[in-house]
Enzyme design. Structure first.
Site, PDB file in Angstrom:
ATOM      1  N   GLY A 445       6.699  13.131   0.730  1.00 37.04           N
ATOM      2  CA  GLY A 445       5.401  13.076   0.085  1.00 37.04           C
ATOM      3  C   GLY A 445       4.413  12.220   0.845  1.00 37.04           C
ATOM      4  O   GLY A 445       3.207  12.449   0.809  1.00 37.04           O
ATOM      5  N   GLY A 447       4.381  11.839   4.204  1.00 34.78           N
ATOM      6  CA  GLY A 447       4.025  12.503   5.446  1.00 34.78           C
ATOM      7  C   GLY A 447       5.264  12.719   6.293  1.00 34.78           C
ATOM      8  O   GLY A 447       6.391  12.498   5.850  1.00 34.78           O
ATOM      9  N   PRO A 448       5.097  13.138   7.549  1.00 35.55           N
ATOM     10  CA  PRO A 448       6.246  13.389   8.419  1.00 35.55           C
ATOM     11  C   PRO A 448       6.901  12.097   8.880  1.00 35.55           C
ATOM     12  O   PRO A 448       6.261  11.049   8.977  1.00 35.55           O
ATOM     13  CB  PRO A 448       5.633  14.148   9.599  1.00 35.55           C
ATOM     14  CG  PRO A 448       4.212  13.681   9.637  1.00 35.55           C
ATOM     15  CD  PRO A 448       3.816  13.458   8.208  1.00 35.55           C
ATOM     16  N   VAL A 449       8.213  12.185   9.197  1.00 35.60           N
ATOM     17  CA  VAL A 449       8.974  11.045   9.707  1.00 35.60           C
ATOM     18  C   VAL A 449       9.549  11.437  11.064  1.00 35.60           C
ATOM     19  O   VAL A 449      10.147  12.511  11.202  1.00 35.60           O
ATOM     20  CB  VAL A 449      10.113  10.647   8.744  1.00 35.60           C
ATOM     21  CG1 VAL A 449      10.857   9.431   9.285  1.00 35.60           C
ATOM     22  CG2 VAL A 449       9.558  10.350   7.354  1.00 35.60           C
ATOM     23  N   ASP A 560      10.897   5.677  -8.343  1.00 36.91           N
ATOM     24  CA  ASP A 560      11.164   6.991  -7.754  1.00 36.91           C
ATOM     25  C   ASP A 560      12.541   7.021  -7.101  1.00 36.91           C
ATOM     26  O   ASP A 560      12.691   7.444  -5.960  1.00 36.91           O
ATOM     27  CB  ASP A 560      10.083   7.342  -6.733  1.00 36.91           C
ATOM     28  CG  ASP A 560      10.063   8.838  -6.410  1.00 36.91           C
ATOM     29  OD1 ASP A 560      10.626   9.617  -7.206  1.00 36.91           O
ATOM     30  OD2 ASP A 560       9.496   9.216  -5.379  1.00 36.91           O
TER      31      ASP A 560
END
Length: 764
Positions: A445, A447-449, A560
Site C-alpha cells: 500500500g 509503494g514498491p519495495v 494493521d
C-alpha cells in the site's frame, strides 16, 4: 568496574567516584511502568541528574544490568529490547584485563586501557541536557562527531526533546536551536573571553580550534558543584537556577539578549502567551496527539498559525498539543478548569482610542444588535467547523514545510542518538540498480519495495513512497519517527531514509525470506514451515506485540497486523513491519477513536471496523486471526461459499464445539506436530477473537498460555465475524483498505454479523 563486573538495577547497585562527588545507578524515578535509566548524579542535597546513558531507550527495572564483559565491551542489557552497546572493540582484545571503567570526580564515566593509557570511551563525548565543567560543545574533526546539549521532551520524560545547544565554530558563538531554527545566539566572543549576551562572572571560557577538534568548554571560578542545563522550554540555566540564556523568550520579533528575528505574518510585536484557567468545549479545540511534540512545538505551531488562540499539552506527560481554534463563548473566569496558554494581543493606545468611538457608534445601533446576535448564533457552528478545518490544513502545511523541505531538516527533527542514517538519492539509485525490475521485491500500500546493496555490501530493502499511494506524508513521517525508537528482535529495524525533491524512501534491514504470507498461503512453499517453525513464529509475533503494548517507551497500537506485515529473516524468525498507520499512546491511555479507519478487513476487530475505536485489544484480535491462519495454512476468507457463509474464525469455532480442533491443523504437516501446543494455541486464538474487547486477553496472558505458564480455565465464546460476509471478505482479498469517514455510516449499520450476504451488500 573490571571485566566481569556488573551494575545491577534490581539490586540497586551504585558506582561512585573516588571522593564520592558523583554516583551512577539505574534511576527508578520514571513515569513509566517498571522502566529505568542508567544515570549519573551529583551527590548533595539535591542529587542533580547530570547524564543519562539510555534516555531514548528505557530498560526493564527487574532485569537491567550494566556489564563490562571479558572482551572489553560495555553494554546495558535487559529482558526487553536489544542490548545498548556503549562501547565494543572493533578487534577482539586478548588482554581485556587492562580495561577498566571508572566514574571520575569530574562526573565523567570513562572506559580506559590502563596499560596503553588510552581512553576508549567516555560519557563526556555523549552529553544529554547538562554541561559539566570540562565537557565539550563542538565537533571532532577526525570522526565528524558533534557534541551538543539536547533538552528533554518534558518534565516527566528524559527523552530527547526539541531544543539544542551547539557551538558555532565559524562565528565562534553558542547557539540554541529549536528543530533547526535558530532561536538564540550568545553573540561574539569578546576580548575579555566572555560573550556578548552571557555574563562571565562565574566561569572562564576556553575555546580550542585545531586540526583534530573545535570546541567550547567552561570552568567555574570557584571550586564546587556546577552545571549548565538546557530545559525543554529553551531556557539555559546554571546549577543555582540563574539564567544563562533565555531562548524561551525568543518569539521571532524581539532581538533582546541574543534572540534572533524571523518573520511571522499574523502576529505583532508585543503579542505574547499568558497562562490562564479557561473553560472550553470540544468544538473549540484541535489536537495533535504526537508524543514527539513538546510544549515549545505547540507554541511555535500556534504562533505561526493565524487561526490559533492558545495551546496546552495533550498528554499528561507533557507531550502532544491541544490548540484553541475558536474563542466564541470562551470563559476565562476564575471558575475555569483547564490551564491554557492564551494569546494576549498587544494593546496599542491609538487602537484603543479608535475602539472608544466604535463602541459609541455601536451604542446608537442597539436595536440591531439583537438581530445580529441571532445571525451569529445560526452561523456559529459552521464558522467553528471551518476554523478547525483551516487550522488542520495550515498545521499540516506548516509541519510539512518545516520537517520535509529537505533531508537535513528531517534529520534534525529526529531524536539524537537513534543511529538513523540519511542516504543520498544517488546512493540509493546505485544500490537498487536504478530501481530495476530485477531488484523489485514486491508492492504494498505504501509503494514498491526494492532490494539494494550498499557500498559496505550490506543488503537493504528500500520502500519507496508511490506518488499515487493512499498512504501519504503522514504515514511516511509516522513510520520514520516511530520505528526508529523501537528496538526488539521481533521488530524490523529501520536503517535510514532518503528524501529527494518529492521522493520519499525508507531503508530497512533486508529480510531474505520475504513475508509470512509468501510461504503460508502457497501450497508448495508452505511445506518449508514445519510445526516447530510455525510455533516459533507465533511466539515471536506475540513477543513483538508485547513489547509494543507494554515495554516500549510509549504504548504502540500497530493497527494493521497481518501475514504480509510479518517479515522473516534468514533463520525464519518473524519481525513485525509496516508502522505507517500505528498510533502511540501514553501508559495512562487505554483506547482512542478515529473517523479514518485504516487496515485490512478480516484482521480488523469489530469495534474498530464499525465504530473506529481501537486499543491494544484491537491488535490482540488481529493476532488471534493470524495465529489461526498459521496453524491451518489458510486465509481467514478462504472458507466462504454461497451455501456456507462462514470464515476461518467461524470454522474454528465449529471445530471447537465439536471437540475436533486437531482437524484445523494444516494437512501438509503430516501429523508431525505437538497436539498440546496446537490445543493451547487454538484456545488462545479463540479468546483473542472474542467480540467484546474487554473479554480478550492481554499479550502477556497470551504468551503465558502459549508457553503453558498458566492454566487457562476460561472457555471462549462465539467469536466476532462468525459468519463471513461479502463486504468484509471481498475487501480482504484486496490491498489495504483506507475507509473514508464518508462511508462510516454505511458500516455502522452492519451490526448483525450473521445477516445474509444480500442484505449487507445492499448497504454498500
Amino acid at each position: 568496574m573490571k571485566p566481569g563486573d556488573i551494575l545491577n538495577a534490581s539490586a540497586t547497585s551504585t558506582l561512585c567516584s573516588k571522593q564520592g562527588r558523583y554516583c551512577m545507578n539505574f534511576n527508578q524515578n520514571t513515569d513509566f511502568d517498571n522502566l529505568t535509566y542508567l544515570s549519573i548524579f551529583a551527590k548533595g542535597k539535591d542529587n542533580w541528574l547530570v547524564w543519562i546513558a539510555n534516555r531514548d531507550q528505557p530498560v526493564d527495572m527487574d532485569s537491567a544490568v550494566l556489564s563490562l564483559n571479558q572482551s572489553g565491551a560495555l553494554k546495558i542489557e535487559s529482558k526487553i529490547g536489544e542490548p545498548i552497546i556503549l562501547y565494543a572493540s572493533r578487534q577482539h582484545s586478548n588482554n581485556s584485563s587492562n580495561i577498566v571503567a571508572t566514574l571520575l570526580d569530574t562526573g565523567n564515566f570513562v572506559l580506559k586501557d590502563i596499560q596503553k593509557n588510552i581512553v576508549l570511551w567516555q560519557s563526556f563525548d555523549h552529553p544529554t541536557d547538562s554541561l559539566l565543567p570540562g565537557m565539550k560543545l563542538g565537533v571532532n574533526r577526525k570522526t565528524g562527531e558533534k557534541w551538543s546539549l539536547v533538552s528533554s521532551i518534558s518534565d516527566s520524560s528524559p527523552a530527547s526533546g526539541t531544543f539544542r545547544l551547539e557551538w558555532e565554530p565559524t562565528r565562534k558563538e553558542l547557539v540554541i536551536k529549536h528543530r533547526e531554527k535558530v532561536y538564540w545566539t550568545s553573540g561574539k566572543l569578546l576580548i575579555n573571553n566572555t560573550f556578548e549576551y552571557i555574563s562571565g562572572e562565574d566561569f572562564e571560557v576556553n575555546v580550542v580550534s585545531n586540526k583534530e577538534e573545535e570546541y567550547f568548554t567552561y570552568w567555574p571560578n570557584e571550586d564546587g558543584f556546577t552545571k549548565w542545563t538546557l530545559l525543554q522550554t529553551g531556557l539555559l540555566i546554571n546549577s543555582e537556577g540563574r539564567d544563562i540564556a533565555r531562548a524561551d523568550l525568543c518569539n521571532g520579533f524581539n532581538t533582546n539578549g541574543g534572540c534572533q528575528k524571523w518573520n511571522e505574518l499574523c502576529r505583532n510585536p508585543g503579542d505574547m502567551f499568558d497562562s490562564k484557567l479557561v473553560y472550553v468545549n470540544e468544538n473549540m479545540v484541535y489536537d495533535i496527539a504526537n508524543t514527539n511534540y513538546g510544549i515549545n512545538d505547540c507554541e511555535e505551531i500556534c504562533w505561526s498559525n493565524c487561526s490559533c488562540f492558545g495551546f496546552r499539552n495533550f498528554y499528561g506527560n507533557g507531550t502532544g498539543c491541544l490548540f484553541l481554534v475558536s474563542t466564541e463563548g470562551l470563559n476565562i473566569a476564575s471558575s475555569g478548569y483547564e490551564l491554557f496558554n492564551i494569546l494576549v494581543k498587544n494593546t496599542d493606545p491609538k487602537v484603543s482610542n479608535k475602539r472608544i468611538w466604535i463602541y459609541i457608534g455601536i451604542g446608537t445601533l442597539t436595536p440591531f444588535v439583537g438581530l445580529f446576535i441571532v445571525l451569529l448564533a445560526v452561523r456559529k457552528r459552521r464558522h467553528v467547523l471551518r476554523e478547525r478545518e483551516r487550522m488542520r490544513m495550515q498545521i499540516e502545511d506548516l509541519e510539512g514545510s518545516r520537517q520535509y523541505s529537505d533531508g537535513d531538516d528531517l534529520e534534525g527533527d529526529l531524536s539524537n542518538g537513534d543511529d538513523l542514517k540519511v542516504f543520498t538519492y544517488s546512493s540509493i539509485i546505485v544500490a537498487t540498480n536504478g530501481f530495476s525490475s530485477e531488484n523489485k521485491l514486491g508492492q504494498g500500500g505504501f509503494g514498491p519495495v526494492f532490494k539494494g546493496i550498499l557500498p559496505s555490501e550490506q543488503e537493504v530493502a528500500v520502500k519507496k513512497l508511490s506518488k499515487t499511494s493512499g498512504q501519504g506524508m503522514t504515514e511516511f513521517r509516522n513510520e520514520l519517527t516511530l520505528i526508529c525508537k523501537l528496538q526488539h528482535t521481533n521488530l524490523v529495524r529501520l536503517i535510514g531514509h532518503c528524501i529527494h525533491e518529492r521522493e520519499r524512501m525508507l531503508i530497512y534491514e533486508y529480510m531474505p525470506n520475504k513475508s509470512l504470507d509468501f510461504f503460508l498461503f502457497d501450497s508448495n512453499r508452505r511445506k518449508m514451515l514445519d510445526w516447530n517453525k510455525r510455533f516459533s513464529i507465533i511466539e515471536g509475533i506475540a513477543q513483538g506485540l508485547l513489547y509494543l503494548h507494554k515495554y516500549s517507551r510509549l504504548r504502540i497500537i500497530h493497527r494493521d497486523l497481518k501475514a504480509s506485515n510479518i517479515l522473516l529473516d534468514e533463520n525464519m524468525n518473524p519481525k513485525i513491519s509496516d508502522f505507517g498507520v500505528a498510533r502511540m499512546f501514553t501508559k495512562q491511555e487505554t483506547e482512542a477513536n478515529t473517523n479514518r479507519i485504516v487496515g485490512t478487513y478480516g484482521y480488523m476487530s469489530p469495534e474498530y471496523a464499525m465504530e473506529g475505536v481501537f486499543s491494544t485489544k484491537s491488535d490482540v484480535y488481529s493476532f488471534g486471526v493470524l495465529l489461526l491462519e498459521i496453524i491451518s495454512g489458510k486465509k481467514n476468507n478462504s472458507f466462504y461459499s454461497e451455501d456456507r457463509p462462514i470464515n476461518l474464525v467461524g470454522h474454528v469455532w465449529e471445530l471447537w464445539k465439536e471437540g475436533a480442533v486437531l482437524q484445523l491443523v494444516d494437512p501438509l504437516l503430516n501429523e508431525s506436530f505437538s497436539e498440546d501446543e496446537v490445543l493451547r494455541s487454538v484456545h488462545a486464538g479463540l479468546l483473542c477473537v472474542e467480540e467484546n474487547a474487554d473479554d480478550r486477553p492481554t499479550m502477556s496472558n497470551v504468551i503465558a498460555m502459549l508457553t503453558n505458564k498458566i492454566k487457562v480455565d476460561i472457555l471462549p465464546k462465539k467469536p466476532a465475524y462468525y459468519g463471513g460476509t461479502r463486504v468484509f471478505e471481498e475487501e480482504t482479498y484486496g490491498e489495504d483498505v483506507d475507509v473514508d469517514s464518508t462511508y462510516e455510516n454505511s458500516y455502522s449499520h452492519v451490526q448483525n454479523i450473521d445477516s445474509s450476504s444480500e442484505e449487507i451488500t445492499k448497504l454498500i
